[in-house]
Design a protein around this motif. Structure first.
Motif, PDB file in Angstrom:
ATOM      1  N   SER A 135      -7.280  -4.659  -3.000  1.00  0.00           N
ATOM      2  CA  SER A 135      -6.714  -3.315  -2.981  1.00  0.00           C
ATOM      3  C   SER A 135      -5.244  -3.351  -3.338  1.00  0.00           C
ATOM      4  CB  SER A 135      -6.879  -2.678  -1.606  1.00  0.00           C
ATOM      5  OG  SER A 135      -8.186  -2.883  -1.140  1.00  0.00           O
ATOM      6  N   ALA A 136      -4.516  -4.322  -2.784  1.00  0.00           N
ATOM      7  CA  ALA A 136      -3.087  -4.431  -3.078  1.00  0.00           C
ATOM      8  C   ALA A 136      -2.884  -4.668  -4.572  1.00  0.00           C
ATOM      9  CB  ALA A 136      -2.464  -5.558  -2.267  1.00  0.00           C
ATOM     10  N   PHE A 168       0.807  -1.215   0.000  1.00  0.00           N
ATOM     11  CA  PHE A 168       0.000   0.000   0.000  1.00  0.00           C
ATOM     12  C   PHE A 168       0.843   1.268   0.000  1.00  0.00           C
ATOM     13  CE2 PHE A 168      -3.505  -2.545   2.313  1.00  0.00           C
ATOM     14  CZ  PHE A 168      -3.939  -3.038   1.098  1.00  0.00           C
ATOM     15  N   VAL A 169       2.091   1.157   0.464  1.00  0.00           N
ATOM     16  CA  VAL A 169       2.936   2.340   0.590  1.00  0.00           C
ATOM     17  C   VAL A 169       3.642   2.665  -0.734  1.00  0.00           C
ATOM     18  CG1 VAL A 169       5.223   2.850   1.524  1.00  0.00           C
ATOM     19  CG2 VAL A 169       3.323   2.533   3.069  1.00  0.00           C
ATOM     20  N   LEU A 200       7.121   9.487   6.489  1.00  0.00           N
ATOM     21  CA  LEU A 200       5.836   9.754   5.848  1.00  0.00           C
ATOM     22  C   LEU A 200       4.874  10.414   6.816  1.00  0.00           C
ATOM     23  CD1 LEU A 200       4.601   9.127   3.115  1.00  0.00           C
ATOM     24  CD2 LEU A 200       3.763   7.001   4.035  1.00  0.00           C
ATOM     25  N   VAL A 241      -3.257   7.795  -1.455  1.00  0.00           N
ATOM     26  CA  VAL A 241      -3.824   6.879  -0.452  1.00  0.00           C
ATOM     27  C   VAL A 241      -2.804   6.469   0.621  1.00  0.00           C
ATOM     28  CG1 VAL A 241      -4.591   4.494  -0.167  1.00  0.00           C
ATOM     29  CG2 VAL A 241      -5.835   6.023  -1.670  1.00  0.00           C
ATOM     30  N   PRO A 242      -1.561   6.139   0.261  1.00  0.00           N
ATOM     31  CA  PRO A 242      -0.615   5.702   1.298  1.00  0.00           C
ATOM     32  C   PRO A 242      -0.446   6.698   2.420  1.00  0.00           C
ATOM     33  CG  PRO A 242       0.304   5.330  -0.864  1.00  0.00           C
ATOM     34  CD  PRO A 242      -0.965   6.063  -1.085  1.00  0.00           C
ATOM     35  N   PHE A 243      -0.410   8.000   2.090  1.00  0.00           N
ATOM     36  CA  PHE A 243      -0.212   8.985   3.156  1.00  0.00           C
ATOM     37  C   PHE A 243      -1.347   8.915   4.164  1.00  0.00           C
ATOM     38  CE2 PHE A 243      -0.887  13.069   5.100  1.00  0.00           C
ATOM     39  CZ  PHE A 243       0.346  13.270   5.679  1.00  0.00           C
ATOM     40  N   ILE A 283      -3.482  -1.522  -6.417  1.00  0.00           N
ATOM     41  CA  ILE A 283      -2.391  -0.566  -6.246  1.00  0.00           C
ATOM     42  C   ILE A 283      -1.177  -0.979  -7.075  1.00  0.00           C
ATOM     43  CG2 ILE A 283      -0.661   0.049  -4.510  1.00  0.00           C
ATOM     44  CD1 ILE A 283      -3.020   0.722  -2.674  1.00  0.00           C
ATOM     45  N   VAL A 339      12.870   1.235   0.126  1.00  0.00           N
ATOM     46  CA  VAL A 339      11.616   1.215   0.880  1.00  0.00           C
ATOM     47  C   VAL A 339      11.373  -0.175   1.469  1.00  0.00           C
ATOM     48  CG1 VAL A 339       9.121   1.424   0.693  1.00  0.00           C
ATOM     49  CG2 VAL A 339      10.579   3.121  -0.363  1.00  0.00           C
ATOM     50  N   PHE A 387      10.884   4.674   6.473  1.00  0.00           N
ATOM     51  CA  PHE A 387      10.123   5.354   5.433  1.00  0.00           C
ATOM     52  C   PHE A 387       8.761   5.780   5.963  1.00  0.00           C
ATOM     53  CE2 PHE A 387       7.141   5.162   1.820  1.00  0.00           C
ATOM     54  CZ  PHE A 387       7.664   6.198   1.084  1.00  0.00           C
ATOM     55  N   VAL A 388       8.128   4.854   6.679  1.00  0.00           N
ATOM     56  CA  VAL A 388       6.806   5.156   7.231  1.00  0.00           C
ATOM     57  C   VAL A 388       6.907   6.293   8.245  1.00  0.00           C
ATOM     58  CG1 VAL A 388       5.017   4.238   8.743  1.00  0.00           C
ATOM     59  CG2 VAL A 388       5.756   2.940   6.762  1.00  0.00           C
TER      60      VAL A 388
END
Lengths: 339, 298
Positions: free
Chosen positions: B39-40, A153-154, B289, A214-216, B43, B278, B285-286
């Motif tokens: 969803s994955a 998702f990121v 963010l 979306v990821p944010f 994406i 990542v 990274f998260v």
């Protein structure tokens, strides 16, 4: 924080002999220094005492010269007639740049596009991000599966905007795109030409923007969900609340500040989206996807009306300030309700 | 191997029994996993669509398109390196990102440390300013910065791109590092100071402890500068100093006709470092963010 921070020490002697009242960040320890110092030592000590402030100087200088000063400069340039080819020739013209911008018929279209683009993209990003965050919070998913999904998702946020734009341009390609291929397989005889159609181009651009953003929202909402103490859920469980009741009375009220903040930030990001629209459509066809950031860029570097472009930049800046102010007001009210 | 199989069988039987006993809960769980997986896939799809073009032969992409390339070729991946200016853009991007990371870390780390550890004058005002500065849109700064750089004769250099990229990431870096130092106990520095160390030495003593926050700042700075488009697009004009996003935009689609296999190949090369980074530093990274570190229950 040190205990005696902020103490005034009038007896303190500066290296040059003057006595100055100054605040010691951690004065207690400074007293241990030797009374007799050589010159280099005294210089070093003087520098060392100011170290916390020196640490801030580079960041302060950089931000002041390349963020704060340009804002002032933009306002100033917007009041002048400047053309791109000769930037040093600046004629003061008052507010006439703003008048030209506002009376430009394209500007009305641009503002309408901006509202549609920002509104739809923000709602899409926050809704999808929040939904996925809620689904990902399930404990029984297990650490490994959660991490795997979160990594997937990121990805869009780590992807270069230009590549995102190209990906979606390719997805929406009338002949070779995945979207139209799927539509044809589903029995749509003449699927839209998407980016070449004044009717559908905006939808395509919004889809790409939502996909990117979306990821944010997902990460932001995840940290929001994690800030809710688990004992509240346990209490709800013990009290026999249904899952719906738990969401309604525990998750929603406690998550609301995060959602509000998320909306502010995502709106700010989206107002300033440039690369995706610029690469996917360039604002076309026939200004159908031209948003404020593109309009500004075009005015500056294609039309060459640099002073007018700065007027648009100031309007863009004003829009950002308005968004922040609006949400701060709404946020305050929402908070008061909870209390 | 055998014991693992038996274990799996027990596990499956266990699940099945649970499913029979609580059918609703099981249905809800299956629905959740299916939604997440869909969803994955959604994406991943656009990226897959572009990247898979890199492995399709040049002689026309199949119309109608197929989900998997009919014949896989690696020619595009080598052609984009050998026959185009892409390697130059790539090297420029590496230089810009590397220097942005170094500059951002060197500037943000001491600033975040000072704000966390010392009770400074105007500290609250400064932290508020850091937050507000992040709300100033980059796009509104592009035109005045262009005028400033033009007046200084700095346009069309990598230096301008690096400095501007740095400004974009320093506020987030300061915030990350300050928050992290706030969670570290002060004992180590106090011990160092009592032992006669200068403030500078004390800072250097605790610096290694802040590695996670510094790492998050570095990852954030890398990703932002690597993906940055508006800054190099506006402030550079000669091909020799283009970074790859500008190169991709200007060079590959110039004639209005896009060479999708080559573009896919170039994108794949360009995204490779970020994907590795990542995947390897997901946590950092998260953190970059969301502007905050871990926190909450884990």
């Amino acid at each position: 924080m040190t205990d005696d921070a902020g103490t005034t020490r009038p007896d303190h002697r500066e290296p040059d002999g003057s006595t100055v009242a100054r605040r010691e960040p951690d004065g207690a320890i400074a007293d241990r220094r030797e009374p007799v110092l050589t010159l280099p030592e005294r210089v070093f000590e003087a520098v060392d005492r100011r170290l916390p402030y020196l640490f801030l100087v580079p960041a302060l200088a950089l931000v002041a010269s390349l963020v704060v000063y340009p804002v002032v400069r933009a306002v100033e340039l917007s009041l002048h007639e400047v053309v791109l080819i000769n930037l040093s020739d600046q004629q003061f013209v008052g507010l006439s740049n703003y008048a030209t911008v506002v009376s430009d018929p394209v500007f009305a279209t641009v503002m309408r596009n901006t509202v549609v683009f920002v509104g739809a993209s923000v709602l899409g990003q926050v809704a999808v991000g929040l939904g996925l965050a809620l689904l990902l919070e399930r404990r029984w998913l297990g650490g490994r599966l959660t991490r795997l999904f979160r990594l997937a998702f990121v990805l869009p946020w780590a992807t270069t905007g230009v590549i995102v734009a190209f990906s979606w341009q390719f997805m929406f390609h009338p002949r070779m795109g995945f979207v139209n291929e799927t539509l044809r397989a589903l029995g749509v005889a003449t699927p839209p030409t998407w980016l070449n159609s004044t009717r559908w181009a905006m939808a395509a651009v919004i889809v790409a923007t939502v996909w990117r953003g979306v990821p944010f929202s997902l990460i932001f909402q995840t940290s929001g969900l994690q800030s809710i103490p688990s004992r509240l859920y346990e209490a709800a469980d013990v009290g026999g609340a249904s899952p719906v009741q738990t969401v309604r009375h525990v998750t929603v009220p406690l998550l609301w500040p995060f959602v509000a903040m998320n909306l502010v930030l995502v709106t700010l990001f989206t107002v300033n989206v440039f690369d995706i629209v610029f690469v996917m459509t360039g604002g076309g066809p026939l200004h159908a996807t031209e948003v404020l950031s593109l309009y500004m860029y075009e005015t500056a570097f294609d039309v060459g009306a640099f002073g007018r472009a700065n007027a648009v930049a100031v309007i863009l800046f004003g829009l950002n300030v308005a968004v922040v102010a609006l949400y701060l007001v709404a946020f305050d009210r929402g908070n008061g309700g909870v209390r | 191997m055998r014991s693992r199989l038996i274990e799996l069988r027990y596990h499956a039987r266990d699940r099945l029994r649970a499913a029979r006993r609580y059918p609703e809960r099981t249905a809800a769980r299956v629905a959740t996993v299916v939604t997440l997986a869909t969803s994955a896939a959604f994406i991943a799809l656009p990226l897959y669509w572009l990247f898979s073009a890199a492995f399709r032969p040049q002689e026309g992409i199949e119309v109608p398109p197929t989900l998997f390339p009919g014949r896989v070729t690696f020619d595009n991946l080598t052609a984009v390196l050998a026959e185009t200016a892409f390697p130059t853009y790539f090297v420029n991007s590496v230089v810009v990102s590397a220097l942005t990371v170094v500059l951002a870390v060197v500037i943000a780390t001491p600033a975040g440390y000072a704000l966390s550890r010392y009770d400074l004058r105007y500290e609250r005002a400064f932290m508020l300013a850091v937050l507000l500065v992040q709300m100033i849109p980059l796009l509104a700064l592009v035109t005045p910065l262009y005028q400033m750089f033009a007046a200084a004769g700095l346009l069309d250099t990598l230096a301008v791109v690096i400095v501007t990229d740095t400004v974009m990431v320093v506020p987030v870096g300061i915030w990350l590092i300050k928050e992290y130092f706030d969670t570290l106990p002060e004992g180590l520095e106090e011990a160092a100071r009592v032992g006669g160390a200068t403030r500078l030495r004390a800072f250097l003593v605790v610096l290694p402890l802040a590695r996670p926050a510094v790492g998050a700042t570095a990852v954030f700075a890398f990703v932002v500068s690597w993906n940055q488009f508006v800054i190099p697009l506006t402030f550079t004009s000669s091909q020799a100093v283009w970074t790859f996003p500008v190169g991709l935009y200007e060079f590959i689609s110039r004639r209005g006709v896009v060479n999708w296999p080559l573009l896919g190949a170039a994108s794949l090369w360009a995204m490779f470092p970020v994907l590795v980074l990542v995947a390897a530093f997901q946590r950092q990274f998260v953190a970059g963010l969301s502007g905050r570190f871990g926190g909450g229950r884990r």
